[in-house]
Scaffold this motif. Sequence first.
Motif, mmCIF file in Angstrom:
data_model
loop_
_atom_site.group_PDB
_atom_site.id
_atom_site.type_symbol
_atom_site.label_atom_id
_atom_site.label_comp_id
_atom_site.label_asym_id
_atom_site.label_seq_id
_atom_site.Cartn_x
_atom_site.Cartn_y
_atom_site.Cartn_z
ATOM 1 N N GLN A 58 0.826 -1.210 0.000
ATOM 2 C CA GLN A 58 0.000 0.000 0.000
ATOM 3 C C GLN A 58 0.860 1.260 0.000
ATOM 4 O OE1 GLN A 58 -3.325 0.029 -0.467
ATOM 5 N NE2 GLN A 58 -3.023 2.220 -0.739
ATOM 6 N N SER A 59 1.979 1.218 0.694
ATOM 7 C CA SER A 59 2.877 2.381 0.711
ATOM 8 C C SER A 59 3.483 2.628 -0.664
ATOM 9 C CB SER A 59 4.006 2.159 1.718
ATOM 10 O OG SER A 59 3.473 2.013 3.019
ATOM 11 N N ILE A 60 3.753 1.548 -1.397
ATOM 12 C CA ILE A 60 4.303 1.691 -2.745
ATOM 13 C C ILE A 60 3.243 2.273 -3.678
ATOM 14 C CG2 ILE A 60 5.244 0.428 -4.726
ATOM 15 C CD1 ILE A 60 6.457 -1.552 -2.696
ATOM 16 N N ARG A 61 1.986 1.887 -3.464
ATOM 17 C CA ARG A 61 0.894 2.369 -4.333
ATOM 18 C C ARG A 61 0.499 3.816 -4.040
ATOM 19 N NH1 ARG A 61 -1.282 -2.959 -3.122
ATOM 20 N NH2 ARG A 61 -0.977 -4.262 -4.963
ATOM 21 N N ASN A 62 0.778 4.309 -2.837
ATOM 22 C CA ASN A 62 0.426 5.680 -2.473
ATOM 23 C C ASN A 62 1.198 6.688 -3.304
ATOM 24 O OD1 ASN A 62 -1.322 4.799 -0.507
ATOM 25 N ND2 ASN A 62 0.142 5.060 1.178
ATOM 26 N N LYS A 63 0.783 7.935 -3.221
ATOM 27 C CA LYS A 63 1.433 9.005 -3.975
ATOM 28 C C LYS A 63 2.916 9.117 -3.625
ATOM 29 C CE LYS A 63 1.198 13.817 -5.170
ATOM 30 N NZ LYS A 63 0.795 15.148 -4.846
ATOM 31 N N THR A 64 3.254 8.890 -2.367
ATOM 32 C CA THR A 64 4.650 8.998 -1.939
ATOM 33 C C THR A 64 5.514 7.852 -2.450
ATOM 34 O OG1 THR A 64 4.102 7.874 0.131
ATOM 35 C CG2 THR A 64 4.082 10.290 0.157
ATOM 36 N N GLY A 65 4.905 6.809 -2.999
ATOM 37 C CA GLY A 65 5.654 5.664 -3.509
ATOM 38 C C GLY A 65 5.959 5.745 -4.988
ATOM 39 N N GLU A 66 5.887 6.936 -5.542
ATOM 40 C CA GLU A 66 6.083 7.117 -6.986
ATOM 41 C C GLU A 66 7.447 6.610 -7.458
ATOM 42 O OE1 GLU A 66 5.636 10.660 -10.300
ATOM 43 O OE2 GLU A 66 5.290 11.103 -8.189
ATOM 44 N N LYS A 67 8.504 6.895 -6.703
ATOM 45 C CA LYS A 67 9.845 6.451 -7.095
ATOM 46 C C LYS A 67 9.959 4.933 -7.002
ATOM 47 C CE LYS A 67 12.293 10.678 -6.223
ATOM 48 N NZ LYS A 67 13.595 11.248 -5.966
ATOM 49 N N TYR A 68 9.315 4.347 -6.007
ATOM 50 C CA TYR A 68 9.334 2.894 -5.865
ATOM 51 C C TYR A 68 8.649 2.235 -7.068
ATOM 52 C CZ TYR A 68 10.036 4.281 -0.952
ATOM 53 O OH TYR A 68 10.487 4.863 0.201
ATOM 54 N N ARG A 69 7.508 2.770 -7.447
ATOM 55 C CA ARG A 69 6.773 2.225 -8.600
ATOM 56 C C ARG A 69 7.580 2.380 -9.886
ATOM 57 N NH1 ARG A 69 2.703 5.163 -6.172
ATOM 58 N NH2 ARG A 69 2.693 6.697 -7.849
ATOM 59 N N ALA A 70 8.267 3.500 -10.024
ATOM 60 C CA ALA A 70 9.071 3.739 -11.228
ATOM 61 C C ALA A 70 10.190 2.705 -11.340
ATOM 62 C CB ALA A 70 9.643 5.152 -11.202
ATOM 63 N N LEU A 71 10.834 2.381 -10.234
ATOM 64 C CA LEU A 71 11.916 1.398 -10.244
ATOM 65 C C LEU A 71 11.381 0.009 -10.600
ATOM 66 C CD1 LEU A 71 14.872 0.712 -9.802
ATOM 67 C CD2 LEU A 71 14.374 0.449 -7.354
ATOM 68 N N ILE A 72 10.274 -0.372 -10.000
ATOM 69 C CA ILE A 72 9.665 -1.672 -10.300
ATOM 70 C C ILE A 72 9.236 -1.727 -11.758
ATOM 71 C CG2 ILE A 72 7.706 -3.185 -9.791
ATOM 72 C CD1 ILE A 72 7.900 -2.129 -6.847
ATOM 73 N N GLN A 73 8.668 -0.641 -12.259
ATOM 74 C CA GLN A 73 8.215 -0.586 -13.648
ATOM 75 C C GLN A 73 9.391 -0.701 -14.616
ATOM 76 O OE1 GLN A 73 4.911 -0.621 -14.568
ATOM 77 N NE2 GLN A 73 5.819 -1.087 -16.538
#
Length: 98
Positions: A58-73
Amino acid sequence: MNTEEFLNELKKDTSIKIQQSLDAIYEVCMEQQERGINDYSISTIAKLGFNRGVPKAQSIRNKTGEKYRALIQCFADIASKKPKLRKPSQSENEWIDE
């Protein structure tokens, strides 16, 4: 740009905690890549990195997790570009002979 360069770009101008989380996500994604597993879903990465400092899904999906999502993507994009290995057929009509 490879994944390590992308990781270093994401870590610029971020707090130590975010940098540690990005490093943990990177490690989990690299292990997935080495295993040949193309599952880079947020929930999978969060589960695999639970004890290593990866934030909860959930923390990765939140707005503050944008960098985390970018790395996974980034890892997911690379995995989707790799061609699937195909067994070469000996002849075009091999299936008829069977």
